[in-house]
Design a protein around this motif. Sequence first.
Motif, PDB file in Angstrom:
ATOM      1  N   ALA A 165       6.261  62.844  23.162  1.00 46.11           N
ATOM      2  CA  ALA A 165       5.961  63.164  22.280  1.00 46.11           C
ATOM      3  C   ALA A 165       5.839  64.430  23.331  1.00 46.11           C
ATOM      4  O   ALA A 165       4.376  65.464  22.205  1.00 46.11           O
ATOM      5  CB  ALA A 165       4.752  62.252  22.083  1.00 46.11           C
ATOM      6  N   TYR A 166       5.494  64.876  23.669  1.00 44.59           N
ATOM      7  CA  TYR A 166       5.684  66.018  24.732  1.00 44.59           C
ATOM      8  C   TYR A 166       5.348  67.511  24.410  1.00 44.59           C
ATOM      9  O   TYR A 166       4.800  67.842  23.512  1.00 44.59           O
ATOM     10  CB  TYR A 166       5.539  65.924  26.378  1.00 44.59           C
ATOM     11  N   ALA A 167       6.890  67.167  23.682  1.00 44.59           N
ATOM     12  CA  ALA A 167       7.656  68.377  23.064  1.00 44.59           C
ATOM     13  C   ALA A 167       6.843  68.586  21.561  1.00 44.59           C
ATOM     14  O   ALA A 167       6.799  70.040  20.994  1.00 44.59           O
ATOM     15  CB  ALA A 167       9.248  68.182  23.035  1.00 44.59           C
ATOM     16  N   PRO A 168       6.808  67.796  20.496  1.00 43.35           N
ATOM     17  CA  PRO A 168       5.954  67.696  19.542  1.00 43.35           C
ATOM     18  C   PRO A 168       4.675  68.687  20.265  1.00 43.35           C
ATOM     19  O   PRO A 168       4.391  69.470  19.560  1.00 43.35           O
ATOM     20  CB  PRO A 168       5.771  66.624  19.044  1.00 43.35           C
ATOM     21  N   LEU A 169       4.080  67.560  20.812  1.00 42.22           N
ATOM     22  CA  LEU A 169       2.854  68.839  20.788  1.00 42.22           C
ATOM     23  C   LEU A 169       2.593  70.293  21.180  1.00 42.22           C
ATOM     24  O   LEU A 169       1.922  70.523  21.157  1.00 42.22           O
ATOM     25  CB  LEU A 169       2.244  67.385  22.963  1.00 42.22           C
ATOM     26  N   VAL A 170       4.073  70.075  22.299  1.00 36.56           N
ATOM     27  CA  VAL A 170       4.179  72.122  22.025  1.00 36.56           C
ATOM     28  C   VAL A 170       3.911  72.583  21.110  1.00 36.56           C
ATOM     29  O   VAL A 170       4.016  73.315  20.977  1.00 36.56           O
ATOM     30  CB  VAL A 170       5.251  72.502  22.982  1.00 36.56           C
ATOM     31  N   TRP A 196       2.013  65.409  35.823  1.00 36.67           N
ATOM     32  CA  TRP A 196       2.289  66.770  35.467  1.00 36.67           C
ATOM     33  C   TRP A 196       4.278  66.839  35.804  1.00 36.67           C
ATOM     34  O   TRP A 196       4.339  67.356  34.925  1.00 36.67           O
ATOM     35  CB  TRP A 196       1.846  67.654  36.323  1.00 36.67           C
ATOM     36  N   PRO A 197       4.218  65.837  36.799  1.00 31.26           N
ATOM     37  CA  PRO A 197       6.077  65.576  36.973  1.00 31.26           C
ATOM     38  C   PRO A 197       6.889  65.278  35.224  1.00 31.26           C
ATOM     39  O   PRO A 197       8.192  66.049  35.065  1.00 31.26           O
ATOM     40  CB  PRO A 197       6.474  64.261  37.565  1.00 31.26           C
ATOM     41  N   MET A 198       6.086  64.349  34.209  1.00 31.88           N
ATOM     42  CA  MET A 198       6.232  64.421  33.113  1.00 31.88           C
ATOM     43  C   MET A 198       6.293  65.636  32.467  1.00 31.88           C
ATOM     44  O   MET A 198       7.479  65.511  31.238  1.00 31.88           O
ATOM     45  CB  MET A 198       5.896  63.101  32.798  1.00 31.88           C
ATOM     46  N   ILE A 199       6.030  66.455  32.043  1.00 30.89           N
ATOM     47  CA  ILE A 199       5.770  67.364  31.073  1.00 30.89           C
ATOM     48  C   ILE A 199       7.375  68.701  32.221  1.00 30.89           C
ATOM     49  O   ILE A 199       7.710  68.855  31.215  1.00 30.89           O
ATOM     50  CB  ILE A 199       4.394  68.095  32.091  1.00 30.89           C
ATOM     51  N   VAL A 241       5.933  75.039  38.320  1.00 33.84           N
ATOM     52  CA  VAL A 241       6.874  75.361  37.788  1.00 33.84           C
ATOM     53  C   VAL A 241       7.649  74.754  36.908  1.00 33.84           C
ATOM     54  O   VAL A 241       8.272  73.789  36.992  1.00 33.84           O
ATOM     55  CB  VAL A 241       8.026  76.584  37.881  1.00 33.84           C
ATOM     56  N   GLY A 242       7.217  74.752  35.383  1.00 34.86           N
ATOM     57  CA  GLY A 242       7.501  73.216  34.627  1.00 34.86           C
ATOM     58  C   GLY A 242       9.605  73.466  34.043  1.00 34.86           C
ATOM     59  O   GLY A 242       9.576  72.944  33.264  1.00 34.86           O
TER      60      GLY A 242
END
Length: 474
Positions: free
Chosen positions: A313-318, A343-346, A427-428
Amino acid sequence: MSNFSNDAKLLLEAVGGKENISAVSHCATRLRFVLNDAQKADIKKVEAIKSVKGTFTQAGQFQIIIGNDVATFYNEFTKISGVEGVSKDEAKVAARQNMNVLQNLIAHLAEIFAPLIPAIVVGGLILGFRNVIGDIKMLEGGTKALVEVSQFWAGAHHFLWLIGEAIFHFLPVGITWSISRKMGTTQILGIVLGLTLVSPQLLNAYGVAGGEAAPFWDFGFAQVKMIGYQAQVIPAMLAGFLLSFSELKLRKVIPQSISMILVPLLSLVPTVLIAHIILGPIGWAIGSFISNIVYKGLTSTLRWLFAAIFGFAYAPLVITGLHHMTNAIDLQLMSEFNGTNLWPMIALSNIAQGSAVLAMIYLNKDNEEEKQVSIPATISCYLGVTEPAMFGINLKYIYPFLAAMIGSSIAAVFSVGTNVMANSIGVGGLPGILSIQPQYMLKFAIAMVIAIVVPFVLTVVFSKTKMNKKQEAV
């Protein structure tokens, strides 16, 4: 005549003309429009313009991805349209009219943390480097760390602690300063407020929680514990907003002739007192509650499910802008548990989006026009900036976006399942491994491979299925 003259004319028409533009600005890669009527913008016409690499709407702004030439395009557009450009901050203020309460809250949160991110990233890299040279037994048969055999590296390890402490230990100072800057109040008062939360005279809140007796200020009729909130986020935010609101209200009622004396005095002193009596303890309790909930979710028997959902779900959160809320959670985790496993998951999600675009480059290797968008987008994504990849390619075709979400989810499950922990926000993208605690770097490297391979393979597979055919028919 500029190379962008014709495209600028087409864009002006596609967004509904000059009269539909309330404000326009630009950032590193995007034009940012605040439109009077968003419905008048013809998105298909906008995206058909050669210079345009994608569009999306976020935080009340219609944003158009141009790329590295955005400043040149912006200058040509303002010249042709006759619309006077504004700063990014002014555009954000204008965009508030198009945002609901939740969107406004998220936008405020993002604006507070954005100026702090460079320092936090540097701090994370420094902590990671200190761990590598100080904790990993890499010399003399795996019995000694670098600092044990080299005085230079021992000195560097000791020196770099100074910078790391300045960034994280005194983080509340940065937060209260950023809030005063954002609210348009006196920034030095924000800095002073932050310093009163982290003064060496104060016993750290974690020490108090561990049973240490705190000193106190004795006012005769009452005693106030001298507790500090080093590395804490929420106490600093609550105090920062109280100071700014107090100053803004006092400016309205105190005559200008004496405002320079009374406004700072009457806003700062009560705020510091209230921060230590009420806001600090409340903020610390809220922060501890949130971080414990997230940490338990990431370390419980159902952590695989938490990781799978977050990774997916992180990308849709962006897209919605809700991802900015994770900054505060990451910082709270860092202060509570000396690192963050969120953060590692991001970082893995960002890598996955870039990998899906990499697959699109492979699939469209004979399409020179598409490669002009996808190659820079992939590089940008692997370095932590996902918008060009997501909005320029993945959301355009849908199935690469889905492939990236699935790959991100699988990589997140592996990362959480192997207890990967980062020192801090970093740095992501691919360089994110530098922010991972040394004992987990190999595991994170495996997770990165998953985030590269799975989205690439799935994108290729999806391209040969009905999913792609359906997209082409739209």
